[in-house]
Design a protein around this motif. Sequence first.
Motif, PDB file in Angstrom:
ATOM      1  N   PRO A   1      -3.953   2.414  -7.108  1.00  0.00           N
ATOM      2  CA  PRO A   1      -5.047   1.578  -7.601  1.00  0.00           C
ATOM      3  C   PRO A   1      -4.977   1.511  -9.124  1.00  0.00           C
TER       4      PRO A   1
ATOM      5  N   GLY B   1      -5.776  -0.571  -2.820  1.00  0.00           N
ATOM      6  CA  GLY B   1      -4.801  -0.513  -3.896  1.00  0.00           C
ATOM      7  C   GLY B   1      -3.695   0.490  -3.642  1.00  0.00           C
TER       8      GLY B   1
ATOM      9  N   LEU C   1      -8.832  -4.006  -4.177  1.00  0.00           N
ATOM     10  CA  LEU C   1      -8.696  -3.372  -5.481  1.00  0.00           C
ATOM     11  C   LEU C   1      -7.327  -3.725  -6.065  1.00  0.00           C
ATOM     12  N   PRO C   2      -7.318  -4.087  -7.332  1.00  0.00           N
ATOM     13  CA  PRO C   2      -6.026  -4.376  -7.954  1.00  0.00           C
ATOM     14  C   PRO C   2      -5.131  -3.147  -7.876  1.00  0.00           C
ATOM     15  N   SER C   3      -3.849  -3.374  -7.594  1.00  0.00           N
ATOM     16  CA  SER C   3      -2.973  -2.214  -7.507  1.00  0.00           C
ATOM     17  C   SER C   3      -1.820  -2.377  -8.475  1.00  0.00           C
ATOM     18  N   GLN C   4      -1.184  -1.250  -8.738  1.00  0.00           N
ATOM     19  CA  GLN C   4      -0.147  -1.229  -9.745  1.00  0.00           C
ATOM     20  C   GLN C   4       1.080  -0.585  -9.109  1.00  0.00           C
TER      21      GLN C   4
END
Length: 614
Positions: free
Chosen positions: A519, A502, A470-473
């Motif tokens: 995430p 994420g 999952l893209p994470s920030q």
Amino acid sequence: MNAVIPASAHRPIRELPDELVSQIAAGEVVERPASVVRELVDNALDAGAKQVTVRLAGGGVRSLVVEDDGIGIPTGELPLALRRHATSKIASLADLESVATMGFRGEALAAIASVAELSITSRAAGAAQGTRIDARGGELQPAPRAPGTTVEVRELFFATPARRKFLKSDATELAHALEAVRRHALARPDVGFAVWHEGRLVAQWRARTGTDGGGERLADVLGAEFVAASRGLHAVRGPLVLAGRVGLPEAARSRADQQYLFVNGRFVRDRLVAHAVRSAYEDQLHGSRQPAYALFVRIAPELVDVNVHPTKIEVRFRDGRAVHASVQQAVDEVLAQTRAAAPPGPAAPIQEPSPPGAAPWQPSLALAEAREPAPPWLPVGRPGVELPAGGATGLATWALLRGAAGAPAGLPLQRDGAADEWPLGRALAQIGGAYVLAENRHGLVVVDMHAAHERIVYERLKAAQAVGALPSQPLLVPVAFAATAAEVAAAEAEREVLLALGLDVAPLAEATLAVRSRPAALPEADLADLTRSVLAELATVGSSRVVQRTRDELLATMACHAAVRANRRLTVEEMNALLRAMEATERADQCNHGRPTWRQVTIKELDALFLRGR
Ligand code: ADP
Ligand code: MG
């Protein structure tokens, strides 16, 4: 793939050549009234009938009539229809290998006529009038009839008392006959069925041709109870397209009396598939308990042999192993989702409104990129662009199964009918801090916004995760929270898993964990709560490899935390965005815990509330 739906254009009846006859599984077709019902209804469906009526007397032993509105039989072919090994459905061995009709043996009518009195009254589409043929005498007489066919069978086994003795009571024979029609009804929601016994209507299923005809028919036939205690399944796996519903483990039964398996529209018993389904329940069902399910399998006709049993109730798959694996996997995934029902976390505080234009169900950019090539400028819920990779929607699958050639993929995403109307309607208001009210063609729609949003987030997470981590920030300021020793241990042991979700979680001090990235898909979630729930789940799984099932559970937990909370005020635009997102989401009718996400209150029900006769 060939169409599984009978080609109902007229083809002449011909006698099969001997070498082909020898290829056809031989044996007794008629065992009891139910077998007659099955064969005659098969014929009606092969003839393209839209309405099939079965009339029985004396459990079907005394009299059994099947009427249809199909293409009929031309007068000149009526005598042939009664001949053994005469059929309009196949002409060559190649046809036998790709047979798409229910019948193909050309034997049923002849076999029935040999053990009962049988007559056919039929009028072909173009004919000026109907014709009746009596199997015994063989003479043709004009007979009034609308286009279609009536087959009348009387006094089953009248000449073979030994076989008649094996029949059970009228009530039992009726029950078997009804079950035969029920199977057809499940397979063909687009056809209306009615069963009469001794002049009384004992079952009726209206044609379901709407966007979820298959689902409606399932509810009609198996009841709301089955639907409530089961989960929808739509999957493309290996050589199979699968659809239907599988019962929850807790709704398992002591007998295998609710196990419906259809292969290319034909009800069959298949040990291989039954075993595959049962093994998906492993660890969740006690030995003798039997899951309930209605499973519709579609497979290329060349990959399955339907000619292994005289009554065609058994099939043989060319690649049994692939079929077993596909079925087990697909059922397992559905069950995994239901197991994902994590206990909801502690009541969350009212959250501050999100910035304008950022309704939480609109996908974050990162997710939009992770999905199939969806033009990013298209709003959420635009027809046809929001399907996760490989996802067949309910209706598309039903349409496939029904062989409705040319049904556009993702039909349910489209507006309902020609009118400028969305299935879930236009948002009107929010009440009780929890429900969105909308108006659609049928009346009032009430949406449980948390439950609906939870499902949407969950499906998005799954779709995103199918593509990778999952893209994470990264967070500018890590979120720190007090953690138990077990939580700290889980965070360290399962670091890889957390990163894939994420979440970058690291010990900050003794008994303190810090979340350093979140995430990207869940901008609204309470990170401390969310991380605690995920850790708790990881701790129970232990250090074992986190399998897909567990991953789904983790995603469900995350979705629950990320879903919009009660009392969050929504703008009308946000409410409409939620409705559109629901329409574009698979399995959006139920939240991850199996509760409904929305209900329809029809105008009729409103009228009834106000005692208005319409
Ligand atoms: P099969 O279905 O295997 O072809 P049957 O003995 O059941 O064999 O039927 C023989 C033929 O009679 C069919 O191939 C079909 O052409 C015709 N027939 C039977 N029932 C119907 C019906 N209800 N409507 C139109 N044609 C029918
Ligand atoms: Mg037949």
